[in-house]
Design a protein around this motif. Structure first.
Motif, mmCIF file in Angstrom:
data_model
loop_
_atom_site.group_PDB
_atom_site.id
_atom_site.type_symbol
_atom_site.label_atom_id
_atom_site.label_comp_id
_atom_site.label_asym_id
_atom_site.label_seq_id
_atom_site.Cartn_x
_atom_site.Cartn_y
_atom_site.Cartn_z
ATOM 1 N N TYR A 187 25.032 8.551 4.464
ATOM 2 C CA TYR A 187 24.294 7.480 5.122
ATOM 3 C C TYR A 187 23.387 8.063 6.212
ATOM 4 C CZ TYR A 187 28.083 4.772 2.978
ATOM 5 O OH TYR A 187 28.979 4.237 2.094
ATOM 6 N N ASN A 188 22.320 7.361 6.531
ATOM 7 C CA ASN A 188 21.411 7.744 7.606
ATOM 8 C C ASN A 188 21.046 9.228 7.532
ATOM 9 O OD1 ASN A 188 21.341 5.126 8.855
ATOM 10 N ND2 ASN A 188 23.386 5.520 9.686
ATOM 11 N N PRO A 189 20.256 9.610 6.534
ATOM 12 C CA PRO A 189 19.943 11.032 6.315
ATOM 13 C C PRO A 189 19.295 11.677 7.538
ATOM 14 C CG PRO A 189 18.437 9.606 5.104
ATOM 15 C CD PRO A 189 19.536 8.737 5.607
ATOM 16 N N PRO A 190 19.692 12.927 7.843
ATOM 17 C CA PRO A 190 19.195 13.571 9.058
ATOM 18 C C PRO A 190 17.741 14.004 8.988
ATOM 19 C CG PRO A 190 20.583 15.082 7.808
ATOM 20 C CD PRO A 190 20.689 13.753 7.135
ATOM 21 N N ASP A 191 17.201 14.242 7.787
ATOM 22 C CA ASP A 191 15.836 14.736 7.643
ATOM 23 C C ASP A 191 15.006 13.715 6.868
ATOM 24 O OD1 ASP A 191 13.485 16.094 7.301
ATOM 25 O OD2 ASP A 191 14.345 17.817 6.234
ATOM 26 N N ALA A 192 14.321 12.856 7.595
ATOM 27 C CA ALA A 192 13.520 11.810 6.940
ATOM 28 C C ALA A 192 12.413 12.400 6.095
ATOM 29 C CB ALA A 192 12.939 10.867 7.989
ATOM 30 N N GLY A 193 11.957 13.584 6.420
ATOM 31 C CA GLY A 193 10.866 14.210 5.695
ATOM 32 C C GLY A 193 11.206 14.561 4.258
ATOM 33 N N ARG A 194 12.486 14.656 3.933
ATOM 34 C CA ARG A 194 12.898 14.951 2.555
ATOM 35 C C ARG A 194 13.096 13.683 1.728
ATOM 36 N NH1 ARG A 194 17.992 18.333 1.758
ATOM 37 N NH2 ARG A 194 17.313 17.987 -0.404
ATOM 38 N N THR A 195 13.046 12.535 2.371
ATOM 39 C CA THR A 195 13.366 11.287 1.676
ATOM 40 C C THR A 195 12.126 10.666 1.043
ATOM 41 O OG1 THR A 195 13.034 9.882 3.620
ATOM 42 C CG2 THR A 195 15.229 10.838 3.314
ATOM 43 N N ALA A 196 12.368 9.856 0.035
ATOM 44 C CA ALA A 196 11.301 9.075 -0.589
ATOM 45 C C ALA A 196 11.078 7.810 0.233
ATOM 46 C CB ALA A 196 11.668 8.710 -2.021
ATOM 47 N N VAL A 245 23.755 4.501 1.032
ATOM 48 C CA VAL A 245 23.919 5.909 0.650
ATOM 49 C C VAL A 245 22.589 6.467 0.146
ATOM 50 C CG1 VAL A 245 25.106 7.529 -0.881
ATOM 51 C CG2 VAL A 245 26.348 5.582 0.088
ATOM 52 N N PHE A 246 22.270 7.681 0.587
ATOM 53 C CA PHE A 246 21.128 8.448 0.107
ATOM 54 C C PHE A 246 21.664 9.671 -0.632
ATOM 55 C CE2 PHE A 246 19.220 5.885 3.317
ATOM 56 C CZ PHE A 246 17.834 5.909 3.168
ATOM 57 N N ALA A 247 20.909 10.152 -1.626
ATOM 58 C CA ALA A 247 21.357 11.341 -2.360
ATOM 59 C C ALA A 247 20.208 11.935 -3.155
ATOM 60 C CB ALA A 247 22.513 11.005 -3.311
ATOM 61 N N THR A 248 20.382 13.187 -3.552
ATOM 62 C CA THR A 248 19.496 13.814 -4.525
ATOM 63 C C THR A 248 20.021 13.524 -5.928
ATOM 64 O OG1 THR A 248 20.773 15.853 -4.470
ATOM 65 C CG2 THR A 248 18.893 15.689 -2.953
ATOM 66 N N ALA A 249 19.188 13.787 -6.917
ATOM 67 C CA ALA A 249 19.618 13.593 -8.303
ATOM 68 C C ALA A 249 20.784 14.516 -8.647
ATOM 69 C CB ALA A 249 18.445 13.826 -9.246
ATOM 70 N N TRP A 250 20.751 15.750 -8.182
ATOM 71 C CA TRP A 250 21.827 16.693 -8.509
ATOM 72 C C TRP A 250 23.153 16.225 -7.910
ATOM 73 C CZ3 TRP A 250 21.709 21.020 -11.663
ATOM 74 C CH2 TRP A 250 22.900 21.760 -11.698
ATOM 75 N N ASP A 251 23.134 15.821 -6.661
ATOM 76 C CA ASP A 251 24.371 15.348 -6.035
ATOM 77 C C ASP A 251 24.935 14.144 -6.777
ATOM 78 O OD1 ASP A 251 24.361 17.300 -4.105
ATOM 79 O OD2 ASP A 251 24.297 15.920 -2.390
ATOM 80 N N LEU A 252 24.059 13.212 -7.152
ATOM 81 C CA LEU A 252 24.548 12.022 -7.851
ATOM 82 C C LEU A 252 25.091 12.396 -9.232
ATOM 83 C CD1 LEU A 252 24.961 8.994 -7.620
ATOM 84 C CD2 LEU A 252 22.671 8.660 -8.573
ATOM 85 N N ALA A 253 24.505 13.401 -9.859
ATOM 86 C CA ALA A 253 25.013 13.868 -11.147
ATOM 87 C C ALA A 253 26.402 14.482 -11.002
ATOM 88 C CB ALA A 253 24.044 14.869 -11.762
ATOM 89 N N VAL A 254 26.631 15.226 -9.939
ATOM 90 C CA VAL A 254 27.971 15.775 -9.689
ATOM 91 C C VAL A 254 28.981 14.637 -9.537
ATOM 92 C CG1 VAL A 254 29.394 17.051 -8.029
ATOM 93 C CG2 VAL A 254 27.153 17.931 -8.691
ATOM 94 N N PHE A 255 28.595 13.619 -8.799
ATOM 95 C CA PHE A 255 29.452 12.439 -8.637
ATOM 96 C C PHE A 255 29.764 11.824 -10.007
ATOM 97 C CE2 PHE A 255 29.652 7.765 -8.039
ATOM 98 C CZ PHE A 255 30.759 7.680 -7.206
ATOM 99 N N GLY A 256 28.740 11.682 -10.850
ATOM 100 C CA GLY A 256 28.949 11.128 -12.176
ATOM 101 C C GLY A 256 29.822 12.008 -13.045
ATOM 102 N N GLN A 257 29.636 13.327 -12.975
ATOM 103 C CA GLN A 257 30.454 14.237 -13.773
ATOM 104 C C GLN A 257 31.912 14.169 -13.342
ATOM 105 O OE1 GLN A 257 29.261 16.141 -16.487
ATOM 106 N NE2 GLN A 257 31.475 16.228 -16.803
ATOM 107 N N MET A 258 32.148 13.950 -12.060
ATOM 108 C CA MET A 258 33.522 13.777 -11.580
ATOM 109 C C MET A 258 34.202 12.617 -12.299
ATOM 110 S SD MET A 258 35.275 11.466 -9.385
ATOM 111 C CE MET A 258 34.047 10.852 -8.256
ATOM 112 N N ILE A 259 33.472 11.526 -12.505
ATOM 113 C CA ILE A 259 34.042 10.388 -13.226
ATOM 114 C C ILE A 259 34.287 10.753 -14.686
ATOM 115 C CG2 ILE A 259 33.614 8.027 -13.998
ATOM 116 C CD1 ILE A 259 34.295 8.214 -11.042
ATOM 117 N N LEU A 260 33.321 11.419 -15.333
ATOM 118 C CA LEU A 260 33.507 11.855 -16.714
ATOM 119 C C LEU A 260 34.671 12.832 -16.861
ATOM 120 C CD1 LEU A 260 29.810 12.368 -17.915
ATOM 121 C CD2 LEU A 260 31.377 10.556 -18.611
#
Length: 576
Positions: free
Chosen positions: A240-249, A283-298
């Motif tokens: 939550y509340n990402p520390p670097d706004a410059g990396r966010t969309a 929640v904020f995340a990158t695609a890779w982080d969210l994929a890791v989360f998804g793989q954990m469920i799989l």
């Protein structure tokens, strides 16, 4: 004669988890056991949604993996392009072009309602620890919950998570003075219906659930998500509340909240009112982080050396808690189940996922071992763009098609295609004296997209022919049409021909929306006094495809960590 059983189905206990958790790694389509031709279509299809006066989104990042191998990870468009929105002109206000920022593979996106999956995962972990019980009433944890509305007394934690509490979908909270006032407003608002009597997707459910998690743990939701999910999984770009706004969309231009263009803080107004941390969004995340989360469920709740959920709790993700409430209500442990409107060709009875209002989605197909992450900033600079999910299907359809179907025999099989609102026909002349046709059939379609087997006595008029369908210990009969889910495997089909038949054909007719994995036909034989292999076809919309590649060696049964154990059968050669 074998008993009629109906086609194979799939349920939560047909989902298998690997003995050793898979970790994501980058690789090729071949290493992921995916067909490169179709995998390579995903990004170009998404790029089409960047175009026009009202694009679906300004920028995106997409990631696709199978059996832990990430074979697709690309970005397109811009994470920042606009400074505002001219409401009078109904037009975006663009920044100078030298201030535009391209979307990248490591851009951090506002996940919006995908945040609910993190709340659900924390709930599951606290269930495993014995701190909460889905069958318990909310008032056991939050005594004030029914203080102004006794109708809420029966509501359980499970009803919050499955959106059957009876609470309405949304009330405006962000302009109230503090969190205490916001929660009091939720507690006081009348229910839409009796608890447990129906389904209504509601942010309020997850807001209340998060307060329960905080109450039983003595920690804030952001701390719980960090300690239970992010840190064990190594999700350094998630929270939550990402520390670097410059990396966010960047997201929406919101003058009504006094924020102007929103970037680096949660888009959802109510979550913003809660300080950026809420059970329904934030929640904020990158695609890779969210994929890791998804793989954990799989993986059944595990990743690497970390166990986030026990296997029994992870299986609840694939278990419909709202059976009998309609297709749109299908929910596992916080996850949506079997929602073709965005899962499209990845859909199955046990495919799970979730979408987010900012233009995000996550889809897991445990039968194929695939996951697809699509992150966009579709609300930049206005929520009026990208309101339909065609762009989500633009990714999930070719990605689902990229999972190969091994031909029943040889190197090619006939495929009816995945075009919307179309009719495809595959026609063959019959040898003289043909009395019966036998063929191999593979189908996985939307129920409203039927395929059919037909015969003609004059080559001009066609009638459906009843078909006997068998695979292992499953047998069912068709009036000549077939659609829906049938186990994603080759089926032995047999049809007795009408007297005087001179030709047969297979048809596939699709409606304007949604697809499955499609229809395949192979190994066609005509039997009578003699047996003839039919190999002369006239195809309209059908094509011969070669999903078989060098790495797909013939084998009697599918194997591996995601082999599906369909009820009352063993898997047969075909494709997951």
């Amino acid at each position: 004669m074998p008993e009629l059983t109906g086609p194979p189905d799939a349920g939560p206990y047909d989902v298998t988890f690997p003995e050793s958790p898979l970790r994501l790694r980058s690789g090729t389509a071949r290493q992921a056991r995916l067909t490169a031709e179709h995998l390579d279509r995903v990004a170009p299809e998404l790029d089409l949604h960047l175009e026009g006066p009202a694009p679906s989104f300004p920028g995106y990042t997409v990631l696709g993996a199978r059996h832990g191998v990430v074979a697709l990870h690309e970005a397109g468009g811009h994470r920042l392009r606009y400074s505002g929105w001219d409401e009078a002109a109904k037009a975006p206000i663009e920044l100078p072009e030298d201030e535009w920022e391209e979307a990248t593979e490591d851009t951090v996106y506002d996940l919006a309602s995908i945040s609910k999956l993190f709340t659900a995962t924390v709930t599951g972990a606290l269930m495993d620890d014995g701190l909460v019980d889905l069958k318990s009433q909310v008032v056991e944890y939050l005594p004030e919950f029914d203080s102004t509305d006794p109708q809420k007394t029966p509501i359980t934690l499970g009803q919050l998570l499955s959106h059957t509490s009876g609470m309405i979908s949304f009330i405006k909270l962000y302009d109230l003075p503090d969190d205490e006032a916001r929660m009091a407003a939720i507690y006081a608002h009348p229910l839409r219906r009796e608890p447990g009597s129906g389904y209504e997707y509601s942010d309020l459910n997850l807001i209340v659930l998060a307060k329960i998690l905080e109450a039983v743990s003595g920690k804030g939701l952001d701390e719980l998500v960090a300690e239970i999910v992010c840190e064990p999984l190594g999700l350094t770009d998630t929270g939550y509340n990402p520390p670097d706004a410059g990396r966010t969309a960047a997201t929406e231009y919101q003058p009504w909240t006094g924020r102007g263009l929103v970037r680096g803080e949660v888009h959802d107004e109510n979550a913003w009112g809660f300080g950026g941390v809420a059970g329904h969004a934030g929640v904020f995340a990158t695609a890779w982080d969210l994929a890791v989360f998804g793989q954990m469920i799989l993986n059944g709740g595990r990743y690497g050396n970390a166990e986030i959920l026990t296997e029994s709790t992870a299986r609840l993700v694939f278990t419909n808690q709202n059976a009998g409430m309609g297709e749109s209500a299908a929910r596992g442990l916080g996850w949506q189940l079997d929602q073709r409107w965005y899962m499209d060709a990845m859909n199955s009875p046990v495919t799970v996922g979730h979408t987010g209002y900012t233009g995000t989605s996550l889809v897991l197909d445990p039968l194929a071992g695939t996951l697809l992450v699509l992150l966009t900033n579709r609300v930049h600079p206005t929520r009026d763009w990208g309101t339909a999910s065609a762009y989500r299907r633009a990714a999930s359809r070719p990605f689902g098609r990229a999972v190969p179907v091994r031909p029943r025999t040889g190197t090619h099989s006939w495929f009816a295609g995945l075009a919307d609102e179309s009719a495809a026909t595959l026609t063959a002349a019959l040898p003289r004296g043909a009395e019966r046709v036998e063929f191999a059939l593979w189908y996985d379609t939307e129920v409203s997209d039927p395929a059919a087997f037909e015969a003609s006595v004059d080559g001009e008029t066609w009638t459906p022919v009843p078909v006997d369908l068998r695979v292992d210990d499953h047998r069912w009969e068709s009036d000549g049409t077939f659609s829906g889910f049938s186990g994603r495997q080759w089926i032995d089909a047999r049809a007795e021909l009408p007297s005087g038949a001179v030709a047969v054909r297979w048809t596939y007719t699709s409606d304007p929306l949604y697809q499955g994995r499609g229809v395949y036909v192979d190994k066609v034989k005509a039997r009578g006094r003699r047996t003839s292999v039919i190999d002369g076809f006239e195809a309209v919309g059908w094509e011969q495809v070669r999903d078989l590649t060098r790495w797909m060696r013939p084998r009697a049964k599918r194997s591996g960590p995601f082999a599906c154990r369909f009820r009352r059968r063993s898997a047969r050669r075909g494709g997951p």
